[in-house]
Design an enzyme around this catalytic site. Structure first.
Site, PDB file in Angstrom:
ATOM      1  N   ALA A   1       0.815  -1.297  -0.008  1.00  0.00           N
ATOM      2  CA  ALA A   1      -0.047  -0.073   0.134  1.00  0.00           C
ATOM      3  C   ALA A   1       0.916   1.294  -0.052  1.00  0.00           C
ATOM      4  CB  ALA A   1      -0.686  -0.253   1.284  1.00  0.00           C
TER       5      ALA A   1
ATOM      6  N   GLY B   1       0.022  -4.975   0.819  1.00  0.00           N
ATOM      7  CA  GLY B   1      -1.171  -5.055  -0.109  1.00  0.00           C
ATOM      8  C   GLY B   1      -0.668  -5.666  -1.318  1.00  0.00           C
TER       9      GLY B   1
ATOM     10  N   GLU C   1      -1.432  -9.313  -0.737  1.00  0.00           N
ATOM     11  CA  GLU C   1      -2.749  -9.249  -0.542  1.00  0.00           C
ATOM     12  C   GLU C   1      -3.621  -9.321  -1.954  1.00  0.00           C
ATOM     13  OE1 GLU C   1      -4.190  -7.540   3.617  1.00  0.00           O
ATOM     14  OE2 GLU C   1      -3.037  -6.311   2.299  1.00  0.00           O
TER      15      GLU C   1
ATOM     16  N   GLU D   1       3.267  -6.128   7.891  1.00  0.00           N
ATOM     17  CA  GLU D   1       2.545  -4.844   8.554  1.00  0.00           C
ATOM     18  C   GLU D   1       3.051  -4.432  10.072  1.00  0.00           C
ATOM     19  OE1 GLU D   1      -0.018  -5.647   4.760  1.00  0.00           O
ATOM     20  OE2 GLU D   1       1.229  -6.865   6.569  1.00  0.00           O
TER      21      GLU D   1
END
Length: 257
Positions: A62, A108, A111, A131
């Site tokens: 992200a 991310g 993911e 994270e």
């Protein structure tokens, strides 16, 4: 599209993430991805999709710099739900989506890859959910999908250590289907995609629907809890410290507050 490149060749669509230098999944990237998946869903010529990254990475995660612009638990929960929603579109797409992963798929980025139906990786790719190193948790479905691929124990280890695994190890654990030298990865993804595209679209849709139906229905509560926890964690002092340390390129000092 500013951050995604789309190429079509016969029945195959190639989506290239192009948000340099690390292909961070900013809100703009996610918006474009959502729009593109909707378009491909209704494109009768496209039977299979290959997703890959331009440059050195698949996606390093992200866009952390966007996080500092958010100020409340509700904002962070909405961010999480938005990412989850886009990735569920990919998972629910009635056409196979193959992630071709090189360099790194972190946070991310992993993911996103896990929302695809299959993953091909370069041998030395790095895959992980780091994270917790930032004082936060995965929020785009990572806590729900990773254990289903590799089991609770290994998923817990990956998340709590924040340490990535290699592409070859990802194959051994069941997180990826095949690993290849990076220089042939994309060609192998295209070769596999061509095999899928040669099948009857009706039969492919039936198989995808049967494999996904119960999983998508049963997972909703877990995704909702992840989004809520994502927002709650971001309100902590440790989250602020972890994000600041990441941006400042130093080790975080967590206090438990």
């Amino acid at each position: 599209m500013n951050y995604l490149n789309l190429k079509k060749n016969e029945n195959m669509a190639m989506i290239e993430i192009n948000h340099q230098p690390a292909n961070a999944l900013s809100s703009d990237v996610l918006k474009e991805l959502s729009i593109l998946i909707d378009e491909l869903e209704h494109d009768n010529e496209v039977r299979v999709v290959v997703l890959h990254g331009k440059g050195k990475f698949f996606s390093a995660g992200a866009d952390i710099k966007e996080f500092v612009q958010l100020s409340s638990e509700d904002n962070f929960s909405r961010l999480s739900k938005n990412g989850q929603s886009v990735f569920k579109k990919i998972e629910s797409l009635q056409k196979p989506v193959i992630a071709a992963i090189h360099g790194a798929a972190l946070g991310g980025g992993l993911e996103l890859a896990m929302a695809c139906h299959l993953r091909l990786v370069s041998n030395d790719a790095k895959l992980g959910l780091p994270e917790l190193q930032l004082g936060i948790i995965p929020g785009f479905g990572g806590t729900q999908r990773l254990p289903k691929y590799i089991g609770n124990g290994r998923a817990l280890e990956m998340m709590l250590t924040s340490e990535p695994i290699t592409g070859e190890e990802a194959v051994r654990l069941g997180l990826a289907n095949h690993s290849y030298p990076e220089e042939i990865l994309l060609n192998e993804a295209k070769r596999l995609a061509a095999k899928f595209a040669a099948k009857s679209p009706k039969t492919v849709r039936a198989v995808l629907s049967l494999l996904n139906e119960d999983k998508i229905k049963l997972d909703q509560e877990g995704y909702e809890k992840e989004a809520i926890s994502f927002g709650e964690v971001f309100g902590s002092s440790d989250a602020k410290e972890g994000i600041s340390a990441f941006i400042e390129k130093r080790e975080p000092k967590f206090t438990g507050e």
